[in-house]
Write a protein that holds these residues in place. Structure first.
Motif, short mmCIF file in Angstrom:
data_model
loop_
_atom_site.label_atom_id
_atom_site.label_comp_id
_atom_site.label_asym_id
_atom_site.label_seq_id
_atom_site.Cartn_x
_atom_site.Cartn_y
_atom_site.Cartn_z
N GLY A 38 0.84 -1.20 0.00
CA GLY A 38 0.00 0.00 0.00
C GLY A 38 0.88 1.25 0.00
N HIS A 39 1.87 1.27 0.87
CA HIS A 39 2.77 2.42 0.96
C HIS A 39 3.59 2.57 -0.32
CE1 HIS A 39 2.38 3.53 5.28
NE2 HIS A 39 1.75 2.36 5.27
N ARG A 40 4.01 1.42 -0.84
CA ARG A 40 4.76 1.41 -2.10
C ARG A 40 3.94 2.06 -3.22
NH1 ARG A 40 8.41 -3.00 -4.01
NH2 ARG A 40 8.80 -2.53 -6.17
N ALA A 41 2.66 1.67 -3.29
CA ALA A 41 1.79 2.21 -4.33
C ALA A 41 1.67 3.72 -4.20
CB ALA A 41 0.40 1.55 -4.25
N VAL A 42 1.46 4.22 -2.98
CA VAL A 42 1.30 5.66 -2.78
C VAL A 42 2.55 6.41 -3.24
CG1 VAL A 42 1.10 7.49 -1.04
CG2 VAL A 42 -0.40 5.48 -0.92
N VAL A 43 3.71 5.99 -2.73
CA VAL A 43 4.95 6.72 -3.04
C VAL A 43 5.26 6.63 -4.54
CG1 VAL A 43 7.43 6.88 -2.61
CG2 VAL A 43 5.87 6.42 -0.71
N LEU A 44 5.17 5.42 -5.11
CA LEU A 44 5.56 5.28 -6.52
C LEU A 44 4.57 5.93 -7.48
CD1 LEU A 44 7.29 1.79 -6.67
CD2 LEU A 44 8.25 4.05 -6.22
N GLU A 45 3.29 5.98 -7.09
CA GLU A 45 2.32 6.65 -7.98
C GLU A 45 2.57 8.16 -8.03
OE1 GLU A 45 0.63 5.22 -10.11
OE2 GLU A 45 0.09 3.24 -9.40
N THR A 46 3.17 8.72 -6.98
CA THR A 46 3.49 10.16 -7.04
C THR A 46 4.57 10.40 -8.10
OG1 THR A 46 5.28 10.19 -5.39
CG2 THR A 46 3.03 10.46 -4.56
N GLU A 79 -3.46 12.20 -20.59
CA GLU A 79 -4.42 11.24 -20.01
C GLU A 79 -3.70 10.22 -19.14
OE1 GLU A 79 -8.00 11.44 -23.32
OE2 GLU A 79 -6.70 9.68 -23.29
N GLU A 80 -2.49 9.85 -19.56
CA GLU A 80 -1.70 8.92 -18.75
C GLU A 80 -1.38 9.56 -17.39
OE1 GLU A 80 1.98 7.09 -20.48
OE2 GLU A 80 2.88 7.89 -18.66
N ALA A 81 -0.98 10.83 -17.41
CA ALA A 81 -0.65 11.53 -16.16
C ALA A 81 -1.87 11.58 -15.24
CB ALA A 81 -0.14 12.94 -16.47
N HIS A 87 -4.64 6.86 -9.65
CA HIS A 87 -4.12 5.72 -8.88
C HIS A 87 -3.69 6.21 -7.51
CE1 HIS A 87 -2.81 3.40 -12.79
NE2 HIS A 87 -4.12 3.54 -12.67
N LEU A 88 -3.00 7.35 -7.50
CA LEU A 88 -2.54 7.93 -6.22
C LEU A 88 -3.73 8.29 -5.33
CD1 LEU A 88 -0.37 9.16 -4.36
CD2 LEU A 88 -0.59 11.27 -5.67
N MET A 89 -4.72 8.98 -5.93
CA MET A 89 -5.90 9.39 -5.15
C MET A 89 -6.61 8.17 -4.55
SD MET A 89 -5.94 12.66 -5.22
CE MET A 89 -4.18 12.70 -5.32
N THR A 90 -6.52 7.05 -5.26
CA THR A 90 -7.14 5.81 -4.77
C THR A 90 -6.34 5.21 -3.62
OG1 THR A 90 -8.09 5.34 -6.92
CG2 THR A 90 -7.79 3.46 -5.46
N ALA A 95 -3.58 3.49 2.17
CA ALA A 95 -2.41 3.60 3.05
C ALA A 95 -2.01 5.05 3.22
CB ALA A 95 -1.24 2.83 2.44
N LYS A 96 -1.82 5.43 4.47
CA LYS A 96 -1.42 6.83 4.74
C LYS A 96 0.11 6.88 4.83
CE LYS A 96 -5.64 8.39 5.24
NZ LYS A 96 -6.18 8.36 3.88
N PRO A 97 0.75 7.73 4.02
CA PRO A 97 2.21 7.77 4.06
C PRO A 97 2.76 8.27 5.39
CG PRO A 97 1.33 9.49 2.63
CD PRO A 97 0.17 8.68 3.07
N THR A 98 3.90 7.73 5.78
CA THR A 98 4.56 8.17 7.01
C THR A 98 5.23 9.52 6.74
OG1 THR A 98 6.63 7.13 6.38
CG2 THR A 98 5.08 5.77 7.61
N SER A 99 5.73 10.16 7.79
CA SER A 99 6.41 11.46 7.60
C SER A 99 7.64 11.28 6.72
CB SER A 99 6.86 12.05 8.94
OG SER A 99 5.85 11.93 9.87
N LEU A 100 8.37 10.17 6.92
CA LEU A 100 9.55 9.91 6.09
C LEU A 100 9.15 9.76 4.62
CD1 LEU A 100 12.58 9.20 5.73
CD2 LEU A 100 11.98 6.81 6.18
N GLU A 101 8.05 9.04 4.39
CA GLU A 101 7.61 8.84 3.01
C GLU A 101 7.18 10.17 2.37
OE1 GLU A 101 6.18 4.18 3.50
OE2 GLU A 101 4.69 5.78 3.64
#
Ligand SMILES: [Fe+2]
Ligand SMILES: [Fe+2]
Length: 227
Positions: A38-46, A79-81, A87-90, A95-101
């Motif tokens: 979950g955390h991986r998805a959030v960080v990498l989707e940014t 459209e890709e962007a 994906h990120l908004m989802t 998963a809520k990112p940590t302060s480090l993330e």
């Protein structure tokens, strides 16, 4: 499903560089996130939402400068962007990112936007190939995430409302369904970016390999005569 794990075999140095760059970043991501999908998805989707916007903007500016048609590329890239941002908004609902993330996200955006812009300006084909390889890895990572959900190692949960609305999913959908549609999106971006790199390849073929109109007509006539 057969198309899910397509891999573009490197055909030249530009492809090899793109693949090596991707594998290097994959190694860093694997080391940092391990099984925290979950955390991986959030960080990498940014990060994933950057190339489409950069490529779209640079292609837009070039179209203006050269007064040349973009062959529909700008719309596809923007459209890709937008799709990656969704994906990120989802996943931010999952998963809520940590302060480090959060700190890593800011630094990564700063570095990646400069790096990707430079790569795009130096070699547009390499830039698209890189995204093609990134997306191959994304498909692989989301499959791993899905496996964890299917085996119950990660607890499934109802799909976030934003995902149900965006992908028109049935109301009772769960995170598993979301991961599946996101993975399909990634496979789509993979194919688009690999094919953009291929199209640029054919455009930049050495002149000796490109046949003139006269040569093409002669070829056609010979073919006709032989039949
Ligand atoms: Fe994505
Ligand atoms: Fe992606």
């Amino acid at each position: 499903m057969n198309n899910l794990y397509k891999h573009h075999k490197p055909k030249n140095r530009s492809d090899s560089i793109a693949l090596a760059f991707t594998k290097f970043l994959r190694f860093i991501a694997d080391t940092f996130f391990r099984k925290k999908y979950g955390h991986r998805a959030v960080v990498l989707e940014t990060v994933a939402a950057v190339p489409g916007m950069v490529a779209g903007m640079l292609t837009h500016l070039r179209s203006l400068r050269k007064m040349e048609d973009d062959r529909g590329w700008i719309k596809v890239l923007l459209e890709e962007a937008e799709n990656e941002r969704m994906h990120l908004m989802t996943f931010i609902q999952v998963a809520k990112p940590t302060s480090l993330e959060r700190f890593i996200i800011i630094i990564a955006q700063f570095i990646f936007i400069i790096m990707y812009s430079l790569i795009y300006l130096i070699s547009q084909r390499t830039a698209h190939r890189i995204v093609g390889y990134f997306e191959e890895e994304a498909v692989f990572s989301y499959s791993e995430y899905l496996k964890e959900l299917e085996t119950g190692r990660i607890k499934d949960q109802p799909a976030p409302k934003i995902a149900i609305d965006y992908w028109n999913l049935p109301l009772h959908s769960t995170l598993k369904d979301v991961v599946r549609v996101v993975r399909d999106d990634e496979a789509g971006h993979r194919d688009v970016n690999h094919s953009f790199a291929d199209v640029i390849d054919t455009k930049v073929k050495p002149k000796s390999e490109i046949k003139t109109d006269k040569e093409q007509i002669k070829d056609a006539q010979t073919l006709k005569e032989n039949n």
